[in-house]
Design a protein around this motif. Structure first.
Motif, PDB file in Angstrom:
ATOM      1  N   LYS B   6       0.858  -1.189   0.000  1.00  0.00           N
ATOM      2  CA  LYS B   6       0.000   0.000   0.000  1.00  0.00           C
ATOM      3  C   LYS B   6       0.892   1.236   0.000  1.00  0.00           C
ATOM      4  O   LYS B   6       2.002   1.211   0.521  1.00  0.00           O
ATOM      5  CB  LYS B   6      -0.887   0.025   1.248  1.00  0.00           C
ATOM      6  N   ILE B   7       0.386   2.321  -0.547  1.00  0.00           N
ATOM      7  CA  ILE B   7       1.131   3.578  -0.594  1.00  0.00           C
ATOM      8  C   ILE B   7       0.394   4.623   0.228  1.00  0.00           C
ATOM      9  O   ILE B   7      -0.820   4.799   0.081  1.00  0.00           O
ATOM     10  CB  ILE B   7       1.296   4.071  -2.044  1.00  0.00           C
ATOM     11  N   TYR B   8       1.137   5.313   1.080  1.00  0.00           N
ATOM     12  CA  TYR B   8       0.561   6.340   1.946  1.00  0.00           C
ATOM     13  C   TYR B   8       1.311   7.654   1.752  1.00  0.00           C
ATOM     14  O   TYR B   8       2.474   7.674   1.359  1.00  0.00           O
ATOM     15  CB  TYR B   8       0.696   5.946   3.419  1.00  0.00           C
ATOM     16  N   GLN B   9       0.634   8.726   2.094  1.00  0.00           N
ATOM     17  CA  GLN B   9       1.331  10.012   2.240  1.00  0.00           C
ATOM     18  C   GLN B   9       1.715  10.147   3.705  1.00  0.00           C
ATOM     19  O   GLN B   9       1.112   9.520   4.580  1.00  0.00           O
ATOM     20  CB  GLN B   9       0.402  11.182   1.874  1.00  0.00           C
ATOM     21  N   GLU B  12      -0.813  10.588   6.850  1.00  0.00           N
ATOM     22  CA  GLU B  12      -2.097  10.016   6.460  1.00  0.00           C
ATOM     23  C   GLU B  12      -2.528   8.924   7.446  1.00  0.00           C
ATOM     24  O   GLU B  12      -3.718   8.697   7.650  1.00  0.00           O
ATOM     25  CB  GLU B  12      -1.985   9.429   5.049  1.00  0.00           C
ATOM     26  N   ARG B  52       5.570  17.615  -0.263  1.00  0.00           N
ATOM     27  CA  ARG B  52       4.221  17.091  -0.493  1.00  0.00           C
ATOM     28  C   ARG B  52       4.233  15.860  -1.408  1.00  0.00           C
ATOM     29  O   ARG B  52       3.236  15.147  -1.497  1.00  0.00           O
ATOM     30  CB  ARG B  52       3.341  18.169  -1.119  1.00  0.00           C
ATOM     31  N   ASP B  53       5.367  15.657  -2.108  1.00  0.00           N
ATOM     32  CA  ASP B  53       5.464  14.482  -2.976  1.00  0.00           C
ATOM     33  C   ASP B  53       5.980  13.254  -2.226  1.00  0.00           C
ATOM     34  O   ASP B  53       6.109  12.185  -2.820  1.00  0.00           O
ATOM     35  CB  ASP B  53       6.420  14.775  -4.152  1.00  0.00           C
ATOM     36  N   ARG B  55       6.137   9.948  -0.263  1.00  0.00           N
ATOM     37  CA  ARG B  55       5.229   8.809  -0.141  1.00  0.00           C
ATOM     38  C   ARG B  55       5.920   7.694   0.624  1.00  0.00           C
ATOM     39  O   ARG B  55       7.142   7.626   0.677  1.00  0.00           O
ATOM     40  CB  ARG B  55       4.835   8.261  -1.524  1.00  0.00           C
ATOM     41  N   MET B  57       5.700   3.568   0.696  1.00  0.00           N
ATOM     42  CA  MET B  57       5.164   2.300   0.199  1.00  0.00           C
ATOM     43  C   MET B  57       5.418   1.266   1.301  1.00  0.00           C
ATOM     44  O   MET B  57       6.550   1.054   1.722  1.00  0.00           O
ATOM     45  CB  MET B  57       5.853   1.883  -1.097  1.00  0.00           C
ATOM     46  N   CYS B  70      10.449   4.763   1.535  1.00  0.00           N
ATOM     47  CA  CYS B  70      10.047   6.169   1.627  1.00  0.00           C
ATOM     48  C   CYS B  70      10.659   6.879   0.425  1.00  0.00           C
ATOM     49  O   CYS B  70      11.869   6.777   0.217  1.00  0.00           O
ATOM     50  CB  CYS B  70      10.538   6.766   2.938  1.00  0.00           C
ATOM     51  N   SER B  72      10.085  10.056  -2.985  1.00  0.00           N
ATOM     52  CA  SER B  72       9.314  11.092  -3.647  1.00  0.00           C
ATOM     53  C   SER B  72       9.524  10.926  -5.142  1.00  0.00           C
ATOM     54  O   SER B  72      10.509  10.318  -5.573  1.00  0.00           O
ATOM     55  CB  SER B  72       9.729  12.496  -3.195  1.00  0.00           C
ATOM     56  N   TYR B 102       5.903   3.323 -11.217  1.00  0.00           N
ATOM     57  CA  TYR B 102       6.396   4.567 -11.822  1.00  0.00           C
ATOM     58  C   TYR B 102       6.879   4.383 -13.254  1.00  0.00           C
ATOM     59  O   TYR B 102       6.898   5.331 -14.027  1.00  0.00           O
ATOM     60  CB  TYR B 102       7.446   5.216 -10.908  1.00  0.00           C
TER      61      TYR B 102
END
Lengths: 154, 141
Positions: B6-9, B12, B52-53, B55, B57, B70, B72, B102
């Motif tokens: 799963k990917i989070y900011q 979050e 803000r970029d 993320r 995983m 971790c 961006s 990506y």
């Protein structure tokens, strides 16, 4: 837009060198000089094609002799507020006919002072593992290898 | 392998943030154990938490976190700040997933900065297709 002379020195041939500074590389008088140097590094496989994009921001010192750009030192300040703050060189380059005259050293002197002024504890530079000549010269500059950057082409 | 990715900011999910902070601390300790000073260790894995970029995983097995990356990413480059996992297999799955996501988005490169003393991680990345391109050198001022 005018750019201030931040210092004058004499190189090893006793020729006066004027050092200029810009807070941004883009829109500075040396931006195209920078792009040509990056292109040359990419062509020689000393830099990946992504280098121009990765290194296009930042601040710059440049050296002029008789109103001609003879060398540049571009750096970024994004690590200046880190727990171990440092300034990182993005590119140094001296025009071939002016090499061996101490111009890079003059640029580095200003760069190191800028690092001290910003309360940094170190300066850093990134050198391609393929650039054996430059890697060899880093010992003379008292630069110590600490980290490596690895890439994977997708 | 019953692995969920799963990917989070950042900010979050509190559990994810805590897991990230714990892994950062473990990595710091590891870098110090392999011979770096604390300030260099901090520098090796520093990243901008205001990015803000940014993320995270996460790999999960039976609802237990077993690894994270971790990173961006912009339109051409994925920059990995930290990659850790309980096993090398979980770590490889994380990298494969990141690459897959990506690559499909049109990114050109993945990039990661490692300590030169972290031979284990350097070799692992080489085994999954990374190449050492640059050396970062430092001098005290």
């Amino acid at each position: 837009m005018t750019f201030p002379i931040v210092g004058k020195s004499f190189d090893d041939t006793n020729t006066e060198v004027s050092i200029y500074y810009s807070r941004t590389l883009i829109c500075s008088p040396v931006y195209t000089f920078f792009l040509r140097q990056i292109a040359d590094l990419i062509d020689k496989n000393f830099s990946l094609p992504i280098a121009a994009k990765e290194n296009s921001d930042g601040e710059v010192f440049w050296a002029e002799i008789d109103n001609r750009v003879v060398g540049i030192l571009c750096y970024d300040t994004k690590y200046k507020d880190d727990p171990a703050p440092f300034l990182s060189v993005r590119l140094t380059a001296v025009v071939e006919e002016f090499r061996g005259r101490g111009i890079k050293g003059i640029l580095y002197k200003h760069f190191e002072q800028k690092a001290k002024d910003l309360n940094c504890i170190a300066i850093g530079t990134i050198v391609s593992v393929h650039h054996k000549l430059r890697l060899g010269s880093t010992k003379k500059d008292n630069l110590v290898p600490m980290t490596t950057i690895m890439y994977k082409k997708l | 392998m019953n692995l969920d990715i799963k990917i989070y900011q950042l900010n979050e999910n509190l559990l994810v943030d805590k897991y990230l902070n714990d892994q950062v601390q473990l990595m710091l300790n590891r870098l110090i154990n392999i011979g770096h000073s604390k300030e260099v260790a901090l520098s090796v894995i520093s990243f901008d938490r205001d990015d803000r970029d940014l993320r995270i995983m996460i790999a999960e097995v039976d609802s237990k976190f077993v690894g994270l990356i971790c990173y961006s990413a912009d339109d051409s480059l994925v920059t990995i700040n930290l990659a850790v996992a309980d096993t090398d297999d979980y770590k490889k799955v994380l990298y494969e997933n990141l690459e897959s996501v990506y690559k499909n988005l049109g990114c050109l490169y993945m990039k990661e900065r490692l300590s030169l003393k972290d031979v284990e991680s350097i070799e692992m990345l080489k085994n999954i297709g990374f190449t050492q391109e640059c050396v970062c050198l430092f001098k005290r001022v």
